[in-house]
Design a protein around this motif. Structure first.
Motif, PDB file in Angstrom:
ATOM      1  N   VAL A   7      36.807  33.522  23.727  1.00 14.22           N
ATOM      2  CA  VAL A   7      36.347  34.773  23.154  1.00 14.22           C
ATOM      3  C   VAL A   7      36.392  34.614  21.637  1.00 14.22           C
ATOM      4  O   VAL A   7      37.403  34.164  21.091  1.00 14.22           O
ATOM      5  CB  VAL A   7      37.262  35.946  23.578  1.00 14.22           C
ATOM      6  N   VAL A   8      35.321  34.964  20.975  1.00 11.33           N
ATOM      7  CA  VAL A   8      35.270  34.913  19.520  1.00 11.33           C
ATOM      8  C   VAL A   8      35.082  36.328  19.002  1.00 11.33           C
ATOM      9  O   VAL A   8      34.154  37.028  19.409  1.00 11.33           O
ATOM     10  CB  VAL A   8      34.127  34.002  19.013  1.00 11.33           C
ATOM     11  N   VAL A   9      35.999  36.748  18.126  1.00  4.02           N
ATOM     12  CA  VAL A   9      35.884  38.028  17.428  1.00  4.02           C
ATOM     13  C   VAL A   9      35.608  37.656  15.980  1.00  4.02           C
ATOM     14  O   VAL A   9      36.437  37.030  15.314  1.00  4.02           O
ATOM     15  CB  VAL A   9      37.164  38.869  17.549  1.00  4.02           C
ATOM     16  N   LEU A  10      34.434  38.029  15.515  1.00  2.00           N
ATOM     17  CA  LEU A  10      33.909  37.535  14.255  1.00  2.00           C
ATOM     18  C   LEU A  10      33.641  38.691  13.298  1.00  2.00           C
ATOM     19  O   LEU A  10      32.977  39.655  13.659  1.00  2.00           O
ATOM     20  CB  LEU A  10      32.601  36.792  14.563  1.00  2.00           C
ATOM     21  N   ALA A  33      47.145  43.708  12.631  1.00  2.00           N
ATOM     22  CA  ALA A  33      47.772  44.692  13.512  1.00  2.00           C
ATOM     23  C   ALA A  33      48.110  44.168  14.902  1.00  2.00           C
ATOM     24  O   ALA A  33      48.998  44.710  15.560  1.00  2.00           O
ATOM     25  CB  ALA A  33      46.863  45.917  13.646  1.00  2.00           C
ATOM     26  N   TYR A  34      47.421  43.118  15.373  1.00  2.00           N
ATOM     27  CA  TYR A  34      47.571  42.687  16.773  1.00  2.00           C
ATOM     28  C   TYR A  34      47.633  41.178  16.908  1.00  2.00           C
ATOM     29  O   TYR A  34      47.059  40.431  16.117  1.00  2.00           O
ATOM     30  CB  TYR A  34      46.391  43.192  17.619  1.00  2.00           C
ATOM     31  N   VAL A  35      48.289  40.754  17.998  1.00  2.00           N
ATOM     32  CA  VAL A  35      48.312  39.351  18.417  1.00  2.00           C
ATOM     33  C   VAL A  35      47.558  39.281  19.736  1.00  2.00           C
ATOM     34  O   VAL A  35      47.792  40.091  20.639  1.00  2.00           O
ATOM     35  CB  VAL A  35      49.762  38.852  18.613  1.00  2.00           C
ATOM     36  N   PHE A  36      46.680  38.306  19.858  1.00  2.00           N
ATOM     37  CA  PHE A  36      45.864  38.135  21.056  1.00  2.00           C
ATOM     38  C   PHE A  36      46.244  36.863  21.792  1.00  2.00           C
ATOM     39  O   PHE A  36      46.846  35.953  21.206  1.00  2.00           O
ATOM     40  CB  PHE A  36      44.376  38.082  20.670  1.00  2.00           C
ATOM     41  N   PRO A  37      45.846  36.769  23.061  1.00  2.00           N
ATOM     42  CA  PRO A  37      46.099  35.519  23.790  1.00  2.00           C
ATOM     43  C   PRO A  37      45.350  34.351  23.134  1.00  2.00           C
ATOM     44  O   PRO A  37      44.390  34.568  22.390  1.00  2.00           O
ATOM     45  CB  PRO A  37      45.567  35.798  25.199  1.00  2.00           C
ATOM     46  N   PRO A  38      45.776  33.127  23.416  1.00  2.00           N
ATOM     47  CA  PRO A  38      45.193  31.954  22.744  1.00  2.00           C
ATOM     48  C   PRO A  38      43.689  31.785  22.937  1.00  2.00           C
ATOM     49  O   PRO A  38      43.035  31.179  22.095  1.00  2.00           O
ATOM     50  CB  PRO A  38      45.935  30.767  23.349  1.00  2.00           C
ATOM     51  N   GLU A  39      43.132  32.303  24.023  1.00  2.00           N
ATOM     52  CA  GLU A  39      41.687  32.136  24.247  1.00  2.00           C
ATOM     53  C   GLU A  39      40.833  33.066  23.390  1.00  2.00           C
ATOM     54  O   GLU A  39      39.611  32.982  23.397  1.00  2.00           O
ATOM     55  CB  GLU A  39      41.335  32.285  25.732  1.00  2.00           C
ATOM     56  N   VAL A  40      41.491  33.933  22.598  1.00  2.00           N
ATOM     57  CA  VAL A  40      40.779  34.841  21.697  1.00  2.00           C
ATOM     58  C   VAL A  40      40.934  34.322  20.272  1.00  2.00           C
ATOM     59  O   VAL A  40      42.041  34.224  19.756  1.00  2.00           O
ATOM     60  CB  VAL A  40      41.322  36.284  21.800  1.00  2.00           C
ATOM     61  N   ALA A  41      39.809  33.986  19.645  1.00  2.00           N
ATOM     62  CA  ALA A  41      39.813  33.492  18.263  1.00  2.00           C
ATOM     63  C   ALA A  41      39.286  34.579  17.342  1.00  2.00           C
ATOM     64  O   ALA A  41      38.170  35.074  17.535  1.00  2.00           O
ATOM     65  CB  ALA A  41      38.930  32.252  18.153  1.00  2.00           C
ATOM     66  N   LEU A  42      40.100  34.964  16.355  1.00  2.00           N
ATOM     67  CA  LEU A  42      39.667  35.910  15.334  1.00  2.00           C
ATOM     68  C   LEU A  42      39.203  35.091  14.138  1.00  2.00           C
ATOM     69  O   LEU A  42      39.958  34.267  13.618  1.00  2.00           O
ATOM     70  CB  LEU A  42      40.801  36.846  14.932  1.00  2.00           C
ATOM     71  N   ILE A  43      37.963  35.334  13.695  1.00  2.00           N
ATOM     72  CA  ILE A  43      37.343  34.490  12.673  1.00  2.00           C
ATOM     73  C   ILE A  43      36.803  35.344  11.525  1.00  2.00           C
ATOM     74  O   ILE A  43      36.053  36.288  11.747  1.00  2.00           O
ATOM     75  CB  ILE A  43      36.154  33.681  13.262  1.00  2.00           C
TER      76      ILE A  43
END
Length: 187
Positions: A7-10, A33-43
Motif C-alpha cells: 500500500v502506498v500513501v503518497l 500521528a500514526y504508525v502503520f503496518p510494514p506493508e503500508v509505505a507513507l511517501i
C-alpha cells in the motif's frame, strides 16, 4: 485485502507554492500521528514526477493526498476513487521537464501496472501562486479531516493504524529543514 503487494500513501505537491503543498503536508501529518503496518509505505512524493512511477507500479492500493482544482469552495475536500482518479498523458507543459502526476498514472496504465485500487483525497486550494507561503487557513483547516479520512479508509481496507504516543520522536519523511514546522518558522 491486498496481502501480496504493498500500500502506498503518497503526498504530492510543491510546498513552495502555498496550497500546492497540501499533499505533502497531509502525509506528514498522517506520519506524525500514526504508525502503520510494514506493508503500508507513507511517501513524501513532493514534485518527483516520473521518479514515482516504480512506487506506483509496485502498489496494489494507492492513496494520494493532493490539491485539486474542481472549482469548489476553497478548503473543500473531494474524495475520488479508482476509475474517477484522473490519469492521462498531457501535451501542454509549462516546461520541457514537467511531468504531472496524471501523466505518471497514465504511464502506469499503459504499462498495465496501475494499482488495483486508488483513492484520492483532494482539497480545493485557495492560493497556488504565493511563492514561499504556507497553506492558507481554509486548506490548513482540512489537514485533520484528510488524515482522519485516510486512517478510516485504510482501516476499512484492512490496514489499521496505531496512534503514536504523545511526544514520541518521529523520523521525518523528507528533509527536516522543509518540514511544516521548520518551514513556517523561517517565514
Amino acid at each position: 485485502m491486498i496481502p501480496e503487494r504493498r500500500v502506498v500513501v503518497l503526498g504530492i505537491g510543491n510546498i513552495l507554492w502555498a496550497d500546492e503543498g497540501f499533499g505533502v503536508r497531509a502525509v506528514e501529518a498522517l506520519h506524525e500521528a500514526y504508525v502503520f503496518p510494514p506493508e503500508v509505505a507513507l511517501i513524501d512524493g513532493g514534485t518527483q514526477g516520473l521518479a514515482l512511477l516504480p512506487l506506483i507500479e509496485a502498489a496494489a492500493l494507492l492513496v494520494v493526498f493532493d490539491a485539486i482544482d474542481y472549482g469548489l469552495v476553497p478548503g473543500s475536500l473531494r474524495l475520488i476513487d479508482d476509475d474517477d482518479v484522473p490519469r492521462y498523458l498531457t501535451a501542454k507543459k509549462m516546461s520541457l521537464h514537467q511531468t504531472s502526476f496524471q501523466d505518471v498514472l497514465g504511464l502506469a496504465t499503459l504499462s498495465g501496472r496501475l494499482p488495483a485500487r486508488m483513492h484520492l483525497i483532494g482539497v480545493q486550494p485557495l492560493d497556488l501562486d504565493d511563492y514561499g507561503a504556507s497553506l492558507t487557513p481554509p486548506v490548513r483547516a482540512q489537514l485533520g479531516a484528510a488524515v482522519d479520512h485516510a486512517v478510516a479508509f485504510l482501516a476499512a481496507a484492512g490496514f489499521g493504524a496505531t496512534p503514536r504516543a504523545a511526544g514520541e520522536p518521529v523520523e521525518p519523511l523528507g528533509p527536516a529543514s522543509v518540514g511544516r514546522r521548520s518551514y513556517e518558522a523561517m517565514s
